[in-house]
Design a protein around this motif. Structure first.
Motif, short mmCIF file in Angstrom:
data_model
loop_
_atom_site.label_atom_id
_atom_site.label_comp_id
_atom_site.label_asym_id
_atom_site.label_seq_id
_atom_site.Cartn_x
_atom_site.Cartn_y
_atom_site.Cartn_z
N LYS A 81 30.22 36.82 55.03
CA LYS A 81 29.40 35.73 54.47
C LYS A 81 28.18 35.50 55.38
O LYS A 81 27.07 35.25 54.90
N TYR A 110 36.03 37.88 56.67
CA TYR A 110 35.45 37.09 55.58
C TYR A 110 34.19 36.36 56.06
O TYR A 110 33.11 36.51 55.48
N ASP A 125 30.65 38.21 35.99
CA ASP A 125 31.85 38.25 36.85
C ASP A 125 32.59 39.55 36.54
O ASP A 125 32.73 39.92 35.38
P1 NAD Z 1 37.14 32.78 44.17
O1 NAD Z 1 37.74 33.89 44.96
O2 NAD Z 1 38.00 31.79 43.48
O3 NAD Z 1 36.17 33.39 43.04
C1 NAD Z 1 35.32 34.49 43.28
C2 NAD Z 1 34.84 35.00 41.92
O4 NAD Z 1 33.92 36.09 42.17
C3 NAD Z 1 35.95 35.55 41.03
O5 NAD Z 1 35.78 35.11 39.71
C4 NAD Z 1 35.77 37.06 41.13
O6 NAD Z 1 36.20 37.76 39.96
C5 NAD Z 1 34.26 37.16 41.32
N1 NAD Z 1 33.88 38.41 41.98
C6 NAD Z 1 34.42 38.94 43.11
N2 NAD Z 1 33.82 40.12 43.39
C7 NAD Z 1 32.88 40.31 42.43
C8 NAD Z 1 31.94 41.34 42.18
N3 NAD Z 1 31.85 42.41 42.99
N4 NAD Z 1 31.12 41.23 41.11
C9 NAD Z 1 31.22 40.15 40.28
N5 NAD Z 1 32.10 39.16 40.46
C10 NAD Z 1 32.92 39.23 41.53
O7 NAD Z 1 36.13 32.08 45.17
P2 NAD Z 1 35.70 30.55 45.27
O8 NAD Z 1 36.67 29.84 46.13
O9 NAD Z 1 35.39 30.05 43.93
O10 NAD Z 1 34.35 30.71 46.12
C11 NAD Z 1 33.10 30.89 45.47
C12 NAD Z 1 32.00 31.02 46.52
O11 NAD Z 1 31.98 29.84 47.31
C13 NAD Z 1 32.20 32.17 47.49
O12 NAD Z 1 30.94 32.74 47.74
C14 NAD Z 1 32.78 31.51 48.74
O13 NAD Z 1 32.42 32.23 49.89
C15 NAD Z 1 32.09 30.17 48.69
N6 NAD Z 1 32.82 29.05 49.32
C16 NAD Z 1 34.14 28.81 49.00
C17 NAD Z 1 34.78 27.72 49.59
C18 NAD Z 1 36.21 27.37 49.23
O14 NAD Z 1 36.78 26.45 49.83
N7 NAD Z 1 36.84 28.02 48.27
C19 NAD Z 1 34.10 26.89 50.49
C20 NAD Z 1 32.76 27.18 50.78
C21 NAD Z 1 32.13 28.25 50.18
#
Ligand code: NAD
Ligand code: TYD
Length: 359
Positions: A166, A162, A35
């Protein structure tokens, strides 16, 4: 011992997944968490697992080919669970560039590094190697009110930068599966809620604002619908897909739990008033009068809803946490973790909040 490479494990869903996996498998697995720690990544989310011999944190960018290849070279990675992404729609509307870089180019780099490490000279892959790409239902676009669901076969129609980024990353994973028989799965999940969610997203933002007596900014008419899933149920779905899912398949993950935004905001207020003792000074701040309708989000998707039929039939996954219990657990968690909230809302987040919300 099986080794997992988790990307974005310091974020909301990634950290819940890592906790879930250690609770389930204990010392039977090893997890390497890579991360880069953007504003959304918080090592505090993982302080309970930091001391484990079978957990390693690597601070690196998923776009950095050298750093990611090195992790594959130095470790025999069996499973990749790819969470790392820019994840907030409002931020993507303000600044789309970083979404394209992290979500599209970062995913391409993860696929290339995994393929370079795993593919044998004859183009096949060793048994047991699997890459799971964590995606969103937002790639399918928007549903009309009260009509229809997203299925795995629903055509992609993203509206926000966004969801477009994705969708781009999903297409790359599909292309690698089709072209190279790259051993992957994609999961497209609905909105998650629960502990460790950054308070720019609806539920923790409303809890935090209500506790401090700040206005509760509801976009548009407040009737947009999301299908809410407790984050631990999502973590379990990801594990079940890697354990029992068919390679090359996509699975939609959702809770059959559709709520209008305004219903959620009202429920948060009512639950806070019920849970907080009269002696807690924060209780005096909490009131429905804080609800403030503000300008709608640009391109705001009206409704998301998942039919989780395929994942249920294929791996036996079903959501386990009903919304009434899940929202209570979530609110109780935020009430018990005031320091976590204070830490993540200071500094840069405050600047973002002030520029985003003029209420
Ligand atoms: P979040 O924003 O809380 O966490 C994202 C994490 O990725 C963070 O720890 C950040 O530091 C890390 N990150 C960002 N850019 C980076 C990079 N270039 N290199 C390494 N690390 C990096 O997101 P989340 O809500 O935990 O979502 C996680 C995944 O699940 C995402 O791919 C999102 O699209 C997907 N998702 C989220 C939801 C939701 O409701 N939150 C629903 C469906 C899918
Ligand atoms: P959000 O948590 O940002 O998730 P997503 O946009 O990925 O679904 O928003 C959930 C819903 O809540 C969405 O319809 C936008 C709305 N919303 C508000 O009304 N006010 C807010 O302050 C936020 C952050 C979201």
């Amino acid at each position: 011992m099986r080794t997992y490479l988790v990307t974005g494990g310091a974020g909301f869903i990634g950290s819940n997944y890592i906790h879930y996996m250690f609770e389930k498998y204990g010392d039977e697995i090893r997890i390497i968490n890579v991360d880069v720690l953007t504003y959304a990544g918080n090592p505090e989310n993982l302080k309970e697992v930091e001391g484990r011999d079978n957990y390693t944190f690597v601070k690196a960018d998923i776009c950095d080919t050298e750093a990611i290849s090195r992790i594959f070279a130095e470790n025999d990675i069996d499973r990749v669970v790819h969470f790392a992404a820019e994840s907030h729609v409002d931020r993507s509307i303000k600044d789309p560039g970083v979404f394209v870089k992290t979500n599209v180019l970062g995913t391409a780099n993860m696929l290339n590094c995994a393929r370079a490490a795993w593919e044998k000279p004859d183009g096949t892959y060793p048994e047991g190697k699997r890459f799971l790409h964590v995606s969103t239902d937002e790639v399918y676009g928007s549903l009309p009110e009260g009509d229809g669901y997203f299925y795995e076969t629903t055509p992609y129609a993203p509206h926000s930068p966004y969801s477009a980024s994705k969708a781009g990353s999903d297409m790359l994973v599909r292309a690698y599966m089709d072209t190279y028989k790259f051993p992957a799965n994609i999961t497209n999940c609905s909105n998650n809620y629960g502990p460790y969610q950054f308070p720019e997203k609806l539920i923790p933002l409303m809890i935090n604002n209500a506790l401090s007596g700040k206005k509760l900014p509801v976009y548009g008419d407040g009737k947009n619908v999301r299908d809410w899933l407790y984050v631990r149920d999502h973590a379990k779905a990801i594990d079940m897909v890697q354990e029992k899912g068919e390679l090359f398949e996509t699975y939609n993950v959702g809770g059959h739990n559709e709520k209008q935004n305004i219903e959620i905001v009202q429920l948060i207020i009512d639950t806070l008033l019920e849970i907080l003792p009269d002696s807690d000074p924060r209780k005096a701040n909490v009131s429905r009068d804080l609800i403030t309708y503000v300008e709608d989000r640009k391109g705001h998707d009206r409704r998301y809803a998942i039919a989780p039929d395929k994942i249920r039939a294929a791996v036996g996954w079903e959501p386990e946490t009903c919304f009434k219990d899940g929202i209570r657990l979530t609110i109780e968690w935020y009430l018990a973790h005031e320091d976590w909230m204070k830490n993540v809302t200071s500094g840069d987040y405050q600047k973002y909040y002030d520029s985003m919300y003029k209420v």
